[in-house]
Every structure is written in structure tokens, then in C-alpha cells.
Design an enzyme around this catalytic site. Structure first.
Site, mmCIF file in Angstrom:
data_model
loop_
_atom_site.group_PDB
_atom_site.id
_atom_site.type_symbol
_atom_site.label_atom_id
_atom_site.label_comp_id
_atom_site.label_asym_id
_atom_site.label_seq_id
_atom_site.Cartn_x
_atom_site.Cartn_y
_atom_site.Cartn_z
ATOM 1 N N LYS A 80 -16.556 -15.729 0.686
ATOM 2 C CA LYS A 80 -15.367 -16.335 1.278
ATOM 3 C C LYS A 80 -15.623 -17.777 1.712
ATOM 4 O O LYS A 80 -14.703 -18.586 1.785
ATOM 5 C CB LYS A 80 -14.908 -15.525 2.498
HETATM 6 C C1 LIG Z 1 -13.766 -10.398 -0.097
HETATM 7 C C2 LIG Z 1 -14.960 -9.838 -0.744
HETATM 8 C C3 LIG Z 1 -14.880 -9.214 -1.991
HETATM 9 C C4 LIG Z 1 -13.573 -9.003 -2.706
HETATM 10 O O1 LIG Z 1 -13.024 -10.203 -3.174
HETATM 11 P P1 LIG Z 1 -11.462 -10.262 -3.548
HETATM 12 O O2 LIG Z 1 -11.228 -11.699 -3.844
HETATM 13 O O3 LIG Z 1 -10.733 -9.807 -2.320
HETATM 14 O O4 LIG Z 1 -11.257 -9.381 -4.701
HETATM 15 C C5 LIG Z 1 -16.049 -8.757 -2.565
HETATM 16 N N1 LIG Z 1 -17.233 -8.890 -1.938
HETATM 17 C C6 LIG Z 1 -17.348 -9.484 -0.724
HETATM 18 C C7 LIG Z 1 -18.684 -9.564 -0.086
HETATM 19 C C8 LIG Z 1 -16.222 -9.981 -0.101
HETATM 20 O O5 LIG Z 1 -16.351 -10.581 1.095
#
Ligand SMILES: *Cc1c(COP(=O)(O)O)cnc(C)c1O
Length: 494
Positions: free
Chosen positions: A112
Site C-alpha cells: 500500500k
Molecule cells: C491490500 C493487500 C493485498 C490486496 O491488494 P488489492 O489491491 O486489495 O487486491 C494483498 N496483500 C497485501 C499485503 C495487502 O496489503
């Protein structure tokens, strides 16, 4: 001509990129999508010589047409600096034939950060460009990682404040500790009695309430969203797929134009949608493998064409993917419906009213480049252990879900495959160490496990973990899922 954005649910509203970033969600409840997906306008072979920041500029300038060169470059420089613990920002690491694109070198050690490091810059620049005087209130639901990354990004950013809702019993201990210790006068963290989908639904309701918006405006506030539905998050995520292709060229693993596969551990469908956009921009990506944990709504969808959220919500060791309503899928639905807003609205309304919808056969045909896969809890753990035993590389639980799907579906294809590695194993230490040897580590405390992981992997303990060892809890508000709006009103003094 600079690119405009339209809603997935109606034809009326067209806005600039900066307006779309400020608003987050369209007034009709739809998501903003670019009128056309722009093509990369530099030759592929030049990608190998571009830095992460240069790649970011080449990609983002195509989507953020109303940002000047100077504005966009300032956003990029502000975001992708020493906050990341590696100069490459997103290194590509080859292990046992797969290429792990490590997206966890930012402040909060999950992917993120890739978008949320730049979103505050994009947001404040957008506010300036549009003459916004109100304080921007970032309202966010998190399954664990978005919350901390958004808090870290927006903490003490002038002209903004942030309120994060997370499922009180649905995040890892380290995720929770990271959030509740967040500093910054403008930060608010609230645990809810409910799951992530409840948090997301509550946030969406507040966004859609005109009455609330009016009362906020009177007090000098307006909402915006740091959730992955904001195009200010989607666009920065396209960058690293383009960058990864450049890295493969640079490492002479592929020739120019050679198609690659991508495997993405998926929850809200933001990360993999960015890969799909990269493909549509002309990046040679063949297949997109969408990897789910036991909440395998998307696996079933790609297989049958039917999206059905009416099922048990399962808490897994990859909590950031414990999601039954993948919001960003709406953008894909819109595209495969031939950009038919009417049809998209109809399907999304069916999802909220009946909990399911089914796409037409023509729409399903357009999903050929996608394939779903999933990993059970024991397969996830087994993958962590197996890869550690063969290569010494220790991955986190989310990455392991994707890795399992890589071994199952892509490894034998002969195509070079990028596996999105979305979190540091230090963020999910207990699950990771349990996967390696449950008996041995079961009785140890979380921080003892951190030291043990350091010992096994030889990877330095990240700043993000060192920090929370001693940090005091600064946020302890908990509310029921039905009290979310009341909590927001109290925080803002409405
Ligand atoms: C948010 C997240 C995901 C999923 O990503 P999306 O864009 O919501 O599909 C996968 N792994 C981690 C560690 C995340 O923080």
C-alpha cells in the site's frame, strides 16, 4: 488533450484527473475510469535505463493530464525518496525461477505504501489546483495495511485529517499495533465490531450521504478517499509493473517485446487491475493470475462468470485479502461490458441487493487474459516452508498465496513470471514462523519471533517494526459497525 475521467455508473459526469482524485467516488456511486487507457509513449527498450522515479513520471503523466510537469515531478520526488529502504524502490528478486517484485520497502512494509506515499501529494496538489478551501477529511476502511499506510502518508499533512476504520478482531497484532500507535494531530483510528466488508460498506454510505456532505461543508470539511477505489491510488500502482518489465530487460532475462505473466495476491482487486491497465497500455503481459486465499470469490467468478458474495467470511493468515466485495472489480466489469454504464450499474445494484450477479457470455469472453487461483491455509503455509527450505527466501503469507498459484499455474509455462510480493514477512511474523515450524515457535512472544525471523532470514528488522516495540498506544476508540457515522460526527464536532 488531457485525459478526462467518467463514472462507471452513468454517462453524465466528466471530471479532470485532479477532480477525480479529490472526489474519490463519483456522485452516482460509481468509480472513476479514464475515458481511454493511454498507450505508453516511450519505446519499451528505454525502460531498462529508467529509474523508478523516471518510470513513474512516464506512466503517471499519461493519466494525470491536468498536472503540470513540475507539479507531477514534485509529487514523485516527495514520495519516492529515503522513506523507502532501497534505492530501487521496488526491487525484483529471482528465486527458484520466479521473479518476486518486492513492493514492501516503504514506511509501513506493505505494498500500500507504493501508492499511499504519493497520494497525499496528489491530493494536496489537486486541492490547490481546484481552489479547495475546506479541510480534506480522508475517510478510510482498512483490512489492515491501507490504514497504516494512509495514516503514515497523511499524518500532519496541512489541510488534511484522516479517520481510519478497521475490523477490531480482523487484523494481525502487528497491524493493529502499527495503527493504534500512529502519531500526528490529524490522525484518528477506530476499531469496529464487524468485518472489513462492514467497514467498507459504512464508509461508502457516509460518502454517499448528501445530508452529511452538506453539514460537513458548513463546518469547512469535505471527504475524500484513500481507499483503492481512488484513481490517485490506482495510477501509481501501474508504475511498478512497467518498472518490473524494465528490470527484466536490464537483467537480460527477457528480450524487448517478450510477453511475461503476472501473479497478484488479490483482495480488493486494485493491484491486479493496475497490472491489467499496464497490459492495456501496451506492456507485454500475457496472463494475469488472480490469486485468492480461502475467501475465493474471485476464483469462482473467473471460473463461472458469477460473482457471489453470499458465503461465509473466513479469517485467514492473509488478512489483507479477507474480502468478499472486491470494489475495483467494477472497473473491469465496466470495461468488459463495452463501457456500458447502464449495465454496470445494474450488476452492481444486483450485488448490493441480492448479493450476486452474473455476467453475459460475451463479457466472459473478454476475461481470457485472467485466470483465478487460490491457496488454502495449509497450502499457504506449505509454500512458505518449501520456498524457505529450497532458497532461504522467507516470504509473507499474502505473497505465499500468489507463490502457490505461480507454482500451480505459471511455473511450467516457459514464460518469465512476476509475482507481486505485497508485504514484508515481518508484518505477519507469527503466521510466517508458524508456517516454518509451528511447534518450535508457538510459545514465543511476537517480538521474540521478530528476532528469530531475523536470525533465519538474515534480513534486517525494518524500522517499521523496531518503532512499535516501545511505542505507546495513542488510539483506543472502538464502536459497533452501526455507529460509524456517529463516531465521525463526534470526531469532527458536527
Ligand atoms: C491490500 C493487500 C493485498 C490486496 O491488494 P488489492 O489491491 O486489495 O487486491 C494483498 N496483500 C497485501 C499485503 C495487502 O496489503
Amino acid at each position: 488533450m488531457s485525459i478526462m475521467y467518467k463514472s462507471t455508473r452513468s454517462k453524465t459526469e466528466k471530471v479532470t484527473a485532479s477532480q477525480a482524485i479529490l472526489k474519490g467516488l463519483a456522485d452516482d456511486g460509481g468509480l472513476f475510469v479514464p475515458e481511454t487507457i493511454p498507450a505508453l509513449d516511450i519505446p519499451l527498450e528505454t525502460l531498462s535505463s529508467l529509474s523508478y522515479q523516471e518510470t513513474a513520471y512516464e506512466v503517471m503523466k499519461l493519466f494525470l493530464g491536468d498536472f503540470t510537469e513540475e507539479e507531477l515531478k514534485a509529487c514523485i520526488q516527495g514520495a519516492y525518496d529515503e522513506k523507502f529502504d532501497t534505492e530501487e524502490i521496488a526491487p525484483l528478486v529471482k528465486k527458484d525461477g520466479a521473479f518476486y517484485l518486492e513492493l514492501f520497502h516503504g514506511k509501513t512494509i506493505a505494498f500500500k505504501d507504493m501508492a499511499l506515499s504519493i497520494l497525499p501529494y496528489l491530493m494536496t496538489t489537486s486541492a490547490r489546483k481546484n481552489g479547495v478551501k475546506n479541510e480534506i477529511v480522508i475517510l478510510t476502511a482498512t483490512s489492515g495495511d491501507t490504514g497504516k499506510a494512509a495514516l503514515a502518508g497523511f499524518a500532519d499533512v496541512p489541510g488534511t485529517s484522516i479517520i481510519v476504520f478497521y475490523p477490531k478482531n480482523g487484523v494481525s497484532p502487528i497491524q493493529e499495533k502499527q495503527m493504534v500507535t500512529q502519531k500526528g494531530k490529524n490522525t484518528n483510528v477506530v476499531g469496529i465490531i464487524g468485518n472489513f466488508d462492514d467497514a467498507q460498506t459504512g464508509v461508502k454510505q457516509m460518502f454517499n450521504s448528501r445530508e452529511l456532505a452538506e453539514r460537513m461543508n458548513e463546518k469547512g470539511y469535505q471527504f475524500s478517499s484513500a481507499n483503492s477505489i481512488n484513481i490517485g491510488r490506482l495510477v501509481p500502482q501501474i508504475v511498478y509493473y512497467v518498472y518490473a518489465y524494465g528490470q527484466l530487460l536490464k537483467q537480460r532475462e527477457i528480450t524487448c517485446g517478450e510477453a511475461i505473466h503476472v501473479v497478484v495476491p488479490t483482495g480488493n482487486f486494485g493491484n491486479i487491475l493496475a497490472a491489467y491497465y499496464a497490459k492495456n497500455m501496451g506492456l507485454p503481459i500475457d496472463m494475469l493470475f488472480c490469486a485468492s486465499n480461502e475467501n475465493k470469490v474471485l476464483f469462482d467468478f473467473f471460473k463461472t462468470g458469477k460473482y457471489d458474495r453470499k458465503r461465509e467470511f473466513i479469517l485467514t493468515s492473509s488478512p489483507s485479502m479477507d474480502i468478499l466485495i472486491s470494489s475495483n472489480l467494477e472497473r473491469l466489469i465496466y470495461r468488459i461490458a463495452g463501457e456500458d454504464a447502464e449495465k454496470t450499474r445494474e450488476l452492481m445494484e444486483a450485488l448490493s441487493a441480492q448479493g450476486e450477479y452474473e455476467i453475459t457470455p460475451e463479457m466472459k469472453n473478454k476475461l481470457e487474459c485472467f485466470q483465478g487461483g487460490f491457496a488454502t491455509e495449509s497450502e499457504t503455509a506449505e509454500t512458505i516452508r518449501k520456498v524457505y527450505e529450497t532458497t532461504d527466501y522467507i516470504m509473507d503469507t499474502h505473497t505465499a498465496v500468489a507463490s502457490k498459484v505461480y507454482y500451480e499455474k505459471a511455473a511450467a509455462s516457459g514464460k518469465k513470471t512476476v509475482v507481486a510480493s505485497t508485504a514484508s514477512p515481518y508484518k505477519f511474523t507469527r503466521s510466517v514462523m508458524d508456517a516454518i515450524d509451528k511447534k518450535k515457535y508457538d510459545s514465543m512472544t511476537d517480538f521474540a519471533l521478530v528476532d528469530e525471523l531475523n536470525h533465519l532470514s538474515g534480513v534486517k528488522v525494518p524500522e517499521a517494526i523496531e518503532e512499535i516495540r516501545t511505542a505507546p498506544v495513542l488510539h483506543d476508540t472502538v464502536c459497533d459497525k452501526s455507529e460509524m457515522q456517529a463516531t465521525v460526527e463526534k470526531i469532527l464536532g458536527l
